[in-house]
Design an enzyme around this catalytic site. Structure first.
Site, PDB file in Angstrom:
ATOM      1  N   GLY A  71       0.821  -1.266   0.018  1.00 20.87           N
ATOM      2  CA  GLY A  71      -0.131  -0.098   0.020  1.00 20.87           C
ATOM      3  C   GLY A  71       0.751   1.164   0.112  1.00 20.87           C
ATOM      4  O   GLY A  71       2.048   1.215  -0.078  1.00 20.87           O
ATOM      5  N   TYR A  78     -16.144   2.297   7.424  1.00 15.49           N
ATOM      6  CA  TYR A  78     -14.776   2.352   7.204  1.00 15.49           C
ATOM      7  C   TYR A  78     -14.182   2.955   8.841  1.00 15.49           C
ATOM      8  O   TYR A  78     -13.343   2.287   9.507  1.00 15.49           O
ATOM      9  CB  TYR A  78     -14.205   3.299   6.343  1.00 15.49           C
ATOM     10  N   ALA A 101      -4.965  -2.519   5.460  1.00 15.58           N
ATOM     11  CA  ALA A 101      -6.233  -2.041   5.811  1.00 15.58           C
ATOM     12  C   ALA A 101      -7.105  -2.204   4.528  1.00 15.58           C
ATOM     13  O   ALA A 101      -6.743  -2.132   3.539  1.00 15.58           O
ATOM     14  CB  ALA A 101      -6.456  -0.754   6.431  1.00 15.58           C
ATOM     15  N   TRP A 102      -8.333  -2.473   4.679  1.00 18.73           N
ATOM     16  CA  TRP A 102      -9.511  -1.900   3.382  1.00 18.73           C
ATOM     17  C   TRP A 102      -9.724  -0.548   3.592  1.00 18.73           C
ATOM     18  O   TRP A 102     -10.565  -0.336   4.560  1.00 18.73           O
ATOM     19  CB  TRP A 102     -10.497  -3.088   3.541  1.00 18.73           C
ATOM     20  N   TRP A 130      -5.777  11.777   4.868  1.00 20.62           N
ATOM     21  CA  TRP A 130      -5.518  12.409   3.507  1.00 20.62           C
ATOM     22  C   TRP A 130      -3.966  12.128   3.110  1.00 20.62           C
ATOM     23  O   TRP A 130      -3.216  13.058   2.756  1.00 20.62           O
ATOM     24  CB  TRP A 130      -5.625  14.019   3.627  1.00 20.62           C
ATOM     25  N   ASP A 150      -8.117   9.499  10.754  1.00 17.08           N
ATOM     26  CA  ASP A 150      -8.780  10.853  11.224  1.00 17.08           C
ATOM     27  C   ASP A 150     -10.419  10.607  11.015  1.00 17.08           C
ATOM     28  O   ASP A 150     -11.146  11.442  11.777  1.00 17.08           O
ATOM     29  CB  ASP A 150      -8.466  12.110  10.211  1.00 17.08           C
TER      30      ASP A 150
END
Ligand SMILES: NC(=O)c1ccc[n+]([C@@H]2O[C@H](COP(=O)([O-])OP(=O)(O)OC[C@H]3O[C@@H](n4cnc5c(N)ncnc54)[C@H](OP(=O)(O)O)[C@@H]3O)[C@@H](O)[C@H]2O)c1
Length: 290
Positions: A10, A133, A68-69, A155, A110
């Site tokens: 990722g 999520y 993570a998804w 972000w 966040d």
């Protein structure tokens, strides 16, 4: 030292591995490090058997759990997948870590906050996620013991994987006018800067929750304007819209303001990540140079 990284394919995981390899190369002559970087194909964290087998074979001292998804909108339609990967997957990592005495460093988001605060969120503010999520990532946090490290960020943009910086550059080459929302506030964060901090905290085995973002904040509209400016385009090509005007509307609600006060780092006297504009300039240079 043996370090296992999940989600190594990722945006953040790949930069974590690059940072570990850089540090390992520096110290090759003293005591060599073994870095075991696992992608989803190599280690599905949703499979308890696979996680226990991998961790008890490698016997890492540190696990950096970046898997993570992260499909925020798709998670609304498939909460089971979000919880299987983000919550149960973290339970598996925590259980396996306990068996071998490994320290766990978990990446969180966040989006555990509802965004209704009129000031940046500290680590001691109460979470109240709006989306599946966000709930699944918070559930992951709660699978970890107090000795673990949790790094909440937001972000994120990096050289690898999909992110808003790449989306803005792609759209800028396809259309004259770009619309971005001007009512969601956050702190754009460089995957590379974040990886350096994550590796520090993980190797120091620092317990507790830390907010780790680049400093300063903007909206997606402000972010898109800055990307265009950095890429040599006219930033006036970006027009501001409201989230309510997105067509089609996004399935997952986003917090209106998810700016994170990096209070735990700041109050500990730790170095903070640079201003977001500075790091974005480096990223856009990298992306345009590819
Ligand atoms: N991106 C952001 O803006 C942001 C913001 C806040 C927090 N975070 C957190 O930061 C961490 C890293 O995010 P990122 O930006 O690097 O996301 P990413 O690019 O989507 O990377 C996540 C990685 O996890 C892998 N993965 C998915 N399901 C898995 C499974 N069952 N087992 C093992 N690996 C699996 C994905 O593999 P595939 O691609 O093959 O599915 C992907 O390589 C995550 O914990 C995320 O929640 C990210």
């Amino acid at each position: 030292m043996r370090i296992l990284v999940t989600g190594a394919g990722g945006q953040v995981g790949s930069e974590v591995v690059a940072e570990l390899e850089r540090r390992a190369a520096e110290r090759r002559r003293s005591s060599p490090w073994r870095i075991v970087a696992t992608t989803r194909a190599q280690l599905d964290v949703g499979s308890r058997d696979s996680v226990l087998a991998a961790v008890t074979t490698v016997e890492p001292q540190v696990i950096i759990h970046a898997a993570a998804w992260t499909a925020v909108d798709d998670s609304e339609g498939d909460p089971d997948r979000a919880f299987r990967v983000n919550a149960l997957g973290t339970r598996h990592v925590a259980e396996a870590a306990r068996l071998v005495g490994a320290h766990v460093c978990y990446l969180s988001t966040d989006y555990v906050f509802d965004g209704l605060s009129d000031r940046p969120y500290t680590e001691w503010d109460d979470p109240n996620p709006l989306s599946v999520y966000g709930r699944s990532k918070l559930a992951g946090e709660r699978e970890l013991g107090a000795a673990s490290t949790i790094v909440r960020t937001g972000w994120v943009c990096g050289r690898n994987g999909q992110n808003m910086a790449k989306t803005v550059l792609r759209l800028a080459s396809l259309q004259a006018i770009l619309s971005f929302v001007d009512d969601q506030h956050g702190s754009p964060t460089s995957a590379r800067d974040l990886a350096v901090k994550v590796v520090d905290l993980a190797l120091w085995r620092r317990p507790g929750t830390f907010h780790g973002t680049n400093q300063g904040s903007t909206t997606w509209f402000g972010f898109a304007q800055e990307v265009l400016r950095l890429a040599g385009h006219d930033p006036e090509r970006v027009v501001p819209i409201a989230t309510a005007d997105l067509d089609p509307p996004r399935p997952a609600p986003r917090p209106a303001c998810s700016v994170l006060d990096n209070a735990a780092l700041r109050l500990s006297g730790d170095e903070l990540l640079p201003a977001w504009e500075e790091s974005l300039a480096r990223l856009v240079d990298d992306l345009l140079g590819e």
